[in-house]
Scaffold this motif. Structure first.
Motif, PDB file in Angstrom:
ATOM      1  N   ASP A  75      35.350  60.124  46.388  1.00  0.00           N
ATOM      2  CA  ASP A  75      34.776  61.309  45.749  1.00  0.00           C
ATOM      3  C   ASP A  75      33.399  60.990  45.178  1.00  0.00           C
ATOM      4  OD1 ASP A  75      37.000  62.775  46.379  1.00  0.00           O
ATOM      5  OD2 ASP A  75      37.842  62.788  44.352  1.00  0.00           O
ATOM      6  N   ALA A  76      33.308  59.879  44.461  1.00  0.00           N
ATOM      7  CA  ALA A  76      32.031  59.473  43.865  1.00  0.00           C
ATOM      8  C   ALA A  76      31.013  59.144  44.954  1.00  0.00           C
ATOM      9  CB  ALA A  76      32.248  58.261  42.957  1.00  0.00           C
ATOM     10  N   LEU A  77      31.462  58.482  45.992  1.00  0.00           N
ATOM     11  CA  LEU A  77      30.589  58.065  47.087  1.00  0.00           C
ATOM     12  C   LEU A  77      29.956  59.259  47.782  1.00  0.00           C
ATOM     13  CD1 LEU A  77      29.752  55.503  48.784  1.00  0.00           C
ATOM     14  CD2 LEU A  77      31.702  56.029  50.248  1.00  0.00           C
ATOM     15  N   ASN A  78      30.717  60.303  47.978  1.00  0.00           N
ATOM     16  CA  ASN A  78      30.249  61.438  48.777  1.00  0.00           C
ATOM     17  C   ASN A  78      29.507  62.502  47.989  1.00  0.00           C
ATOM     18  OD1 ASN A  78      31.222  60.573  51.357  1.00  0.00           O
ATOM     19  ND2 ASN A  78      33.296  61.061  50.678  1.00  0.00           N
ATOM     20  N   LYS A  79      29.722  62.555  46.688  1.00  0.00           N
ATOM     21  CA  LYS A  79      29.121  63.618  45.897  1.00  0.00           C
ATOM     22  C   LYS A  79      27.729  63.270  45.358  1.00  0.00           C
ATOM     23  CE  LYS A  79      33.506  65.686  44.464  1.00  0.00           C
ATOM     24  NZ  LYS A  79      34.446  65.930  43.326  1.00  0.00           N
ATOM     25  N   ALA A  80      27.370  62.008  45.359  1.00  0.00           N
ATOM     26  CA  ALA A  80      26.071  61.601  44.812  1.00  0.00           C
ATOM     27  C   ALA A  80      24.934  62.082  45.709  1.00  0.00           C
ATOM     28  CB  ALA A  80      26.018  60.085  44.671  1.00  0.00           C
ATOM     29  N   PRO A  81      23.759  62.353  45.133  1.00  0.00           N
ATOM     30  CA  PRO A  81      22.668  62.944  45.904  1.00  0.00           C
ATOM     31  C   PRO A  81      21.928  61.985  46.829  1.00  0.00           C
ATOM     32  CG  PRO A  81      22.003  62.606  43.628  1.00  0.00           C
ATOM     33  CD  PRO A  81      23.459  62.297  43.691  1.00  0.00           C
ATOM     34  N   ASP A  82      21.981  60.696  46.560  1.00  0.00           N
ATOM     35  CA  ASP A  82      21.261  59.739  47.397  1.00  0.00           C
ATOM     36  C   ASP A  82      22.067  58.454  47.509  1.00  0.00           C
ATOM     37  OD1 ASP A  82      20.316  57.758  45.242  1.00  0.00           O
ATOM     38  OD2 ASP A  82      19.514  59.652  44.488  1.00  0.00           O
ATOM     39  N   THR A  83      21.626  57.575  48.394  1.00  0.00           N
ATOM     40  CA  THR A  83      22.408  56.376  48.704  1.00  0.00           C
ATOM     41  C   THR A  83      22.610  55.470  47.504  1.00  0.00           C
ATOM     42  OG1 THR A  83      21.355  56.448  50.877  1.00  0.00           O
ATOM     43  CG2 THR A  83      22.668  54.509  50.362  1.00  0.00           C
ATOM     44  N   ALA A  84      21.518  55.167  46.797  1.00  0.00           N
ATOM     45  CA  ALA A  84      21.622  54.268  45.654  1.00  0.00           C
ATOM     46  C   ALA A  84      22.566  54.837  44.602  1.00  0.00           C
ATOM     47  CB  ALA A  84      20.240  54.011  45.057  1.00  0.00           C
ATOM     48  N   SER A  85      22.429  56.137  44.333  1.00  0.00           N
ATOM     49  CA  SER A  85      23.310  56.783  43.363  1.00  0.00           C
ATOM     50  C   SER A  85      24.756  56.790  43.852  1.00  0.00           C
ATOM     51  CB  SER A  85      22.859  58.224  43.109  1.00  0.00           C
ATOM     52  OG  SER A  85      21.568  58.262  42.549  1.00  0.00           O
ATOM     53  N   ALA A  86      24.940  56.955  45.156  1.00  0.00           N
ATOM     54  CA  ALA A  86      26.290  56.964  45.725  1.00  0.00           C
ATOM     55  C   ALA A  86      26.969  55.616  45.529  1.00  0.00           C
ATOM     56  CB  ALA A  86      26.230  57.311  47.211  1.00  0.00           C
ATOM     57  N   MET A  87      26.241  54.536  45.793  1.00  0.00           N
ATOM     58  CA  MET A  87      26.826  53.212  45.620  1.00  0.00           C
ATOM     59  C   MET A  87      27.080  52.921  44.147  1.00  0.00           C
ATOM     60  SD  MET A  87      27.306  52.365  48.632  1.00  0.00           S
ATOM     61  CE  MET A  87      26.816  53.242  50.112  1.00  0.00           C
ATOM     62  N   ALA A  89      27.741  55.128  41.855  1.00  0.00           N
ATOM     63  CA  ALA A  89      28.874  55.953  41.444  1.00  0.00           C
ATOM     64  C   ALA A  89      30.192  55.377  41.952  1.00  0.00           C
ATOM     65  CB  ALA A  89      28.689  57.380  41.947  1.00  0.00           C
ATOM     66  N   MET A  90      30.183  54.890  43.193  1.00  0.00           N
ATOM     67  CA  MET A  90      31.396  54.296  43.746  1.00  0.00           C
ATOM     68  C   MET A  90      31.817  53.074  42.944  1.00  0.00           C
ATOM     69  SD  MET A  90      32.099  52.633  47.515  1.00  0.00           S
ATOM     70  CE  MET A  90      30.960  51.266  47.190  1.00  0.00           C
ATOM     71  N   PHE A  91      30.857  52.202  42.626  1.00  0.00           N
ATOM     72  CA  PHE A  91      31.192  51.001  41.869  1.00  0.00           C
ATOM     73  C   PHE A  91      31.601  51.334  40.442  1.00  0.00           C
ATOM     74  CE2 PHE A  91      28.697  48.662  45.165  1.00  0.00           C
ATOM     75  CZ  PHE A  91      29.714  47.811  45.554  1.00  0.00           C
ATOM     76  N   GLU A  92      30.979  52.340  39.859  1.00  0.00           N
ATOM     77  CA  GLU A  92      31.376  52.757  38.513  1.00  0.00           C
ATOM     78  C   GLU A  92      32.817  53.268  38.516  1.00  0.00           C
ATOM     79  OE1 GLU A  92      30.063  55.948  35.018  1.00  0.00           O
ATOM     80  OE2 GLU A  92      28.718  55.578  36.717  1.00  0.00           O
ATOM     81  N   GLU A 133      39.861  52.128  55.842  1.00  0.00           N
ATOM     82  CA  GLU A 133      39.393  53.464  55.463  1.00  0.00           C
ATOM     83  C   GLU A 133      38.264  53.388  54.442  1.00  0.00           C
ATOM     84  OE1 GLU A 133      42.722  55.712  54.114  1.00  0.00           O
ATOM     85  OE2 GLU A 133      43.660  55.822  56.105  1.00  0.00           O
ATOM     86  N   ARG A 134      38.402  52.505  53.471  1.00  0.00           N
ATOM     87  CA  ARG A 134      37.340  52.354  52.470  1.00  0.00           C
ATOM     88  C   ARG A 134      36.048  51.882  53.135  1.00  0.00           C
ATOM     89  NH1 ARG A 134      38.433  54.562  49.438  1.00  0.00           N
ATOM     90  NH2 ARG A 134      39.842  53.568  47.950  1.00  0.00           N
ATOM     91  N   LEU A 135      36.161  50.904  54.024  1.00  0.00           N
ATOM     92  CA  LEU A 135      34.989  50.401  54.741  1.00  0.00           C
ATOM     93  C   LEU A 135      34.342  51.518  55.557  1.00  0.00           C
ATOM     94  CD1 LEU A 135      33.179  48.063  55.748  1.00  0.00           C
ATOM     95  CD2 LEU A 135      34.952  47.567  57.451  1.00  0.00           C
ATOM     96  N   GLU A 136      35.164  52.304  56.236  1.00  0.00           N
ATOM     97  CA  GLU A 136      34.637  53.400  57.058  1.00  0.00           C
ATOM     98  C   GLU A 136      33.972  54.475  56.203  1.00  0.00           C
ATOM     99  OE1 GLU A 136      38.115  54.585  59.163  1.00  0.00           O
ATOM    100  OE2 GLU A 136      38.090  52.813  60.489  1.00  0.00           O
ATOM    101  N   GLN A 137      34.517  54.725  55.021  1.00  0.00           N
ATOM    102  CA  GLN A 137      33.910  55.709  54.121  1.00  0.00           C
ATOM    103  C   GLN A 137      32.517  55.265  53.680  1.00  0.00           C
ATOM    104  OE1 GLN A 137      36.974  55.721  51.173  1.00  0.00           O
ATOM    105  NE2 GLN A 137      38.262  57.182  52.276  1.00  0.00           N
ATOM    106  N   ILE A 138      32.384  53.979  53.382  1.00  0.00           N
ATOM    107  CA  ILE A 138      31.073  53.460  52.979  1.00  0.00           C
ATOM    108  C   ILE A 138      30.099  53.528  54.148  1.00  0.00           C
ATOM    109  CG2 ILE A 138      29.826  51.417  52.168  1.00  0.00           C
ATOM    110  CD1 ILE A 138      32.461  50.559  50.776  1.00  0.00           C
ATOM    111  N   LEU A 142      26.470  55.669  54.520  1.00  0.00           N
ATOM    112  CA  LEU A 142      25.206  55.040  54.894  1.00  0.00           C
ATOM    113  C   LEU A 142      24.644  55.677  56.165  1.00  0.00           C
ATOM    114  CD1 LEU A 142      26.177  51.316  54.230  1.00  0.00           C
ATOM    115  CD2 LEU A 142      24.578  52.669  52.880  1.00  0.00           C
ATOM    116  N   ALA A 143      25.515  55.883  57.154  1.00  0.00           N
ATOM    117  CA  ALA A 143      25.061  56.485  58.413  1.00  0.00           C
ATOM    118  C   ALA A 143      24.550  57.903  58.193  1.00  0.00           C
ATOM    119  CB  ALA A 143      26.205  56.483  59.426  1.00  0.00           C
ATOM    120  N   ARG A 144      25.216  58.624  57.321  1.00  0.00           N
ATOM    121  CA  ARG A 144      24.794  59.993  57.007  1.00  0.00           C
ATOM    122  C   ARG A 144      23.391  60.005  56.413  1.00  0.00           C
ATOM    123  NH1 ARG A 144      28.508  62.702  52.749  1.00  0.00           N
ATOM    124  NH2 ARG A 144      26.822  62.464  51.251  1.00  0.00           N
TER     125      ARG A 144
END
Length: 201
Positions: A75-87, A89-92, A133-138, A142-144
């Motif tokens: 959820d955190a990974l996909n909702k963030a506006p940019d890559t750095a923020s996504a990572m 948010a995911m780690f947080e 699944e977690r690896l594929e989500q990350i 990134l690909a997106r």
């Protein structure tokens, strides 16, 4: 009086949550049926009637973990506006999950692999599938961002995804070993440096 062999009435989600905590604390092999009876508040015939076996209970607890605990990461990974923020948010979200006061600590999946994992190819495959699944989500995030132009076209998507997934596992183990939330957050904060060279201005 309930018929022989039929499970007593109980809240299935609550029972699964209690089973999850028992497995999360001690692993599959070290968690006995006696432990599960005590944790779940259900007698063993009812557990077998409702879930089929200890292995099936573990598999359902694994799905429960993915749906009710680890779901915060994608959820955190996909909702963030940019890559750095996504990572970030995911780690947080991961650090929050790994250091919750109401769980045994660390990641249930990583803990299950590290020790006392089910001695079953089917269960081992279920654990591997969640990690994949977690690896594929990350990788998909990134690909997106490559497709959208926010990351350079030559961004090493798979290599970065592998590295981020490895960091997540490392954080989970560190949390299990007792590393505090503040130190885990500082470690995960370094992840921004990994993506910076590939971000478009």
């Amino acid at each position: 009086m309930a018929e022989r062999g039929r499970p007593r009435n109980f809240d299935r989600t609550q029972a699964l949550d209690r089973a999850l905590m028992a497995f999360w604390q001690d692993g599959f092999e070290a968690t006995s049926m006696t432990d599960l009876v005590e944790a779940m508040g259900i007698n063993s015939p009812s557990i077998y009637a409702a879930f089929g076996s200890k292995e099936r209970l573990f598999a359902e607890a694994l799905r429960h973990y993915g749906s009710f605990y680890a779901n915060a990461l994608p959820d955190a990974l996909n909702k963030a506006p940019d890559t750095a923020s996504a990572m970030d948010a995911m780690f947080e979200a991961a650090v929050d999950l790994f250091t919750r006061s109401d769980t045994p600590g660390g990641c249930f999946v990583v803990n299950s692999v590290a020790s006392n994992a089910p001695n079953s190819p089917e269960m081992e495959e279920s654990l591997k599938q969640l990690r994949r699944e977690r690896l594929e989500q990350i990788a998909e995030r990134l690909a997106r961002d490559v497709r959208s132009g926010s990351l350079r076209h030559d961004t090493p998507v798979q290599e970065l995804a592998d590295l981020y997934a490895a960091i997540l596992q490392g954080l989970a183990q560190a949390a299990r070993d007792g590393l505090g939330k503040e130190r885990l957050a500082k470690l995960s904060g370094q992840s921004r440096n990994l993506i910076s060279p590939w971000m478009m201005d």
